[in-house]
Design a protein around this motif. Structure first.
Motif, PDB file in Angstrom:
ATOM      1  N   UNK A  16     130.344  27.901 115.185  1.00 20.60           N
ATOM      2  CA  UNK A  16     130.659  29.195 115.791  1.00 20.60           C
ATOM      3  C   UNK A  16     131.654  29.980 114.947  1.00 20.60           C
ATOM      4  N   UNK A  17     132.469  29.285 114.177  1.00 16.49           N
ATOM      5  CA  UNK A  17     133.473  29.958 113.362  1.00 16.49           C
ATOM      6  C   UNK A  17     132.858  30.750 112.223  1.00 16.49           C
ATOM      7  N   UNK A  18     131.602  30.519 111.898  1.00 14.88           N
ATOM      8  CA  UNK A  18     130.951  31.223 110.799  1.00 14.88           C
ATOM      9  C   UNK A  18     130.356  32.556 111.229  1.00 14.88           C
ATOM     10  N   UNK A  19     130.444  32.909 112.521  1.00 14.53           N
ATOM     11  CA  UNK A  19     129.850  34.148 113.009  1.00 14.53           C
ATOM     12  C   UNK A  19     130.600  35.380 112.528  1.00 14.53           C
ATOM     13  N   UNK A  20     131.928  35.326 112.502  1.00 13.74           N
ATOM     14  CA  UNK A  20     132.729  36.454 112.038  1.00 13.74           C
ATOM     15  C   UNK A  20     134.068  35.934 111.533  1.00 13.74           C
ATOM     16  N   UNK A  21     134.776  36.786 110.829  1.00 15.47           N
ATOM     17  CA  UNK A  21     136.092  36.394 110.312  1.00 15.47           C
ATOM     18  C   UNK A  21     137.090  36.266 111.455  1.00 15.47           C
ATOM     19  N   UNK A  22     138.036  35.361 111.304  1.00 20.04           N
ATOM     20  CA  UNK A  22     139.056  35.173 112.319  1.00 20.04           C
ATOM     21  C   UNK A  22     138.656  34.145 113.355  1.00 20.04           C
ATOM     22  N   UNK A  23     139.506  34.017 114.355  1.00 19.63           N
ATOM     23  CA  UNK A  23     139.306  33.004 115.384  1.00 19.63           C
ATOM     24  C   UNK A  23     138.627  33.532 116.649  1.00 19.63           C
ATOM     25  N   UNK A  24     138.371  34.821 116.713  1.00 20.96           N
ATOM     26  CA  UNK A  24     137.827  35.403 117.942  1.00 20.96           C
ATOM     27  C   UNK A  24     136.489  34.807 118.348  1.00 20.96           C
ATOM     28  N   UNK A  25     135.634  34.500 117.380  1.00 25.61           N
ATOM     29  CA  UNK A  25     134.337  33.916 117.706  1.00 25.61           C
ATOM     30  C   UNK A  25     134.492  32.533 118.331  1.00 25.61           C
ATOM     31  N   UNK A  26     135.419  31.745 117.830  1.00 28.43           N
ATOM     32  CA  UNK A  26     135.667  30.410 118.384  1.00 28.43           C
ATOM     33  C   UNK A  26     136.274  30.531 119.782  1.00 28.43           C
ATOM     34  N   UNK A  27     137.218  31.441 119.940  1.00 31.44           N
ATOM     35  CA  UNK A  27     137.856  31.633 121.239  1.00 31.44           C
ATOM     36  C   UNK A  27     136.838  32.074 122.283  1.00 31.44           C
ATOM     37  N   UNK A  28     135.978  33.018 121.916  1.00 33.74           N
ATOM     38  CA  UNK A  28     134.925  33.470 122.850  1.00 33.74           C
ATOM     39  C   UNK A  28     134.023  32.317 123.270  1.00 33.74           C
ATOM     40  N   UNK A  29     133.633  31.489 122.309  1.00 35.47           N
ATOM     41  CA  UNK A  29     132.764  30.355 122.626  1.00 35.47           C
ATOM     42  C   UNK A  29     133.461  29.397 123.581  1.00 35.47           C
ATOM     43  N   UNK A  30     134.713  29.052 123.274  1.00 32.20           N
ATOM     44  CA  UNK A  30     135.438  28.105 124.114  1.00 32.20           C
ATOM     45  C   UNK A  30     135.666  28.655 125.518  1.00 32.20           C
ATOM     46  N   UNK A  31     136.075  29.904 125.624  1.00 35.22           N
ATOM     47  CA  UNK A  31     136.283  30.499 126.950  1.00 35.22           C
ATOM     48  C   UNK A  31     134.981  30.516 127.729  1.00 35.22           C
ATOM     49  N   UNK A  32     133.907  30.930 127.082  1.00 30.76           N
ATOM     50  CA  UNK A  32     132.605  30.978 127.759  1.00 30.76           C
ATOM     51  C   UNK A  32     132.144  29.611 128.224  1.00 30.76           C
ATOM     52  N   UNK A  33     132.252  28.629 127.359  1.00 26.19           N
ATOM     53  CA  UNK A  33     131.792  27.284 127.703  1.00 26.19           C
ATOM     54  C   UNK A  33     132.670  26.633 128.767  1.00 26.19           C
ATOM     55  N   UNK A  34     133.988  26.778 128.624  1.00 27.40           N
ATOM     56  CA  UNK A  34     134.886  26.164 129.600  1.00 27.40           C
ATOM     57  C   UNK A  34     134.784  26.853 130.959  1.00 27.40           C
ATOM     58  N   UNK A  35     134.685  28.166 130.967  1.00 30.85           N
ATOM     59  CA  UNK A  35     134.520  28.890 132.225  1.00 30.85           C
ATOM     60  C   UNK A  35     133.191  28.520 132.876  1.00 30.85           C
ATOM     61  N   UNK A  36     132.151  28.387 132.061  1.00 33.14           N
ATOM     62  CA  UNK A  36     130.846  27.977 132.568  1.00 33.14           C
ATOM     63  C   UNK A  36     130.859  26.583 133.164  1.00 33.14           C
ATOM     64  N   UNK A  37     131.789  25.757 132.704  1.00 29.95           N
ATOM     65  CA  UNK A  37     131.915  24.388 133.221  1.00 29.95           C
ATOM     66  C   UNK A  37     132.934  24.321 134.362  1.00 29.95           C
ATOM     67  N   UNK A  38     133.294  25.475 134.891  1.00 23.66           N
ATOM     68  CA  UNK A  38     134.233  25.567 136.021  1.00 23.66           C
ATOM     69  C   UNK A  38     135.642  25.092 135.672  1.00 23.66           C
ATOM     70  N   UNK A  39     136.030  25.230 134.399  1.00 23.81           N
ATOM     71  CA  UNK A  39     137.383  24.891 133.963  1.00 23.81           C
ATOM     72  C   UNK A  39     138.186  26.190 133.955  1.00 23.81           C
ATOM     73  N   UNK A  40     139.298  26.212 134.665  1.00 22.61           N
ATOM     74  CA  UNK A  40     140.151  27.401 134.730  1.00 22.61           C
ATOM     75  C   UNK A  40     141.073  27.410 133.516  1.00 22.61           C
ATOM     76  N   UNK A  41     140.791  28.307 132.568  1.00 19.82           N
ATOM     77  CA  UNK A  41     141.570  28.364 131.327  1.00 19.82           C
ATOM     78  C   UNK A  41     141.624  29.808 130.863  1.00 19.82           C
TER      79      UNK A  41
END
Length: 107
Positions: A58-83
């Protein structure tokens, strides 16, 4: 060959080595944060390995950490993890230190 040429070549070599190390630290950090997130989601060891790899990719999608953060937030929220984003940024910072330490120890 002059000493200036030697110095220039040495600086170029050092720059290339530093860039390679930064890339390896980020890739290791992303793998570690993927394993951390997989643990929060309760994934199996096989799923954890696959998920950590997907975070690295996921880090290869764009420069910076935003792509990784978006993936983690989406996946964790989808798994009912409050973060929130701040917790993920803190995990990234913590795992960066750990990744750097691991790579330094392996050399």
């Amino acid at each position: 060959m002059t000493s200036f040429d030697d110095r220039e070549r040495a600086f170029e070599t050092k720059f290339a080595r530093d860039e390679d190390m930064q890339f390896r630290i980020h890739a290791r950090r992303n793998k570690l944060v993927g394993q951390w997130a997989a643990g929060l989601m309760g994934l199996t060891p096989e799923e954890t390995t696959a998920y950590a790899t997907s975070v690295v990719q996921a880090d290869f999608e764009e420069a910076g950490d935003d792509d990784v953060i978006r993936k983690l937030i989406g996946d964790l929220t989808g798994a009912q993890i409050d973060i929130d984003e701040a917790a993920i940024r803190q995990a990234l910072a913590d795992k960066t230190v750990e990744a750097r330490r691991q790579l330094m120890e392996s050399q």
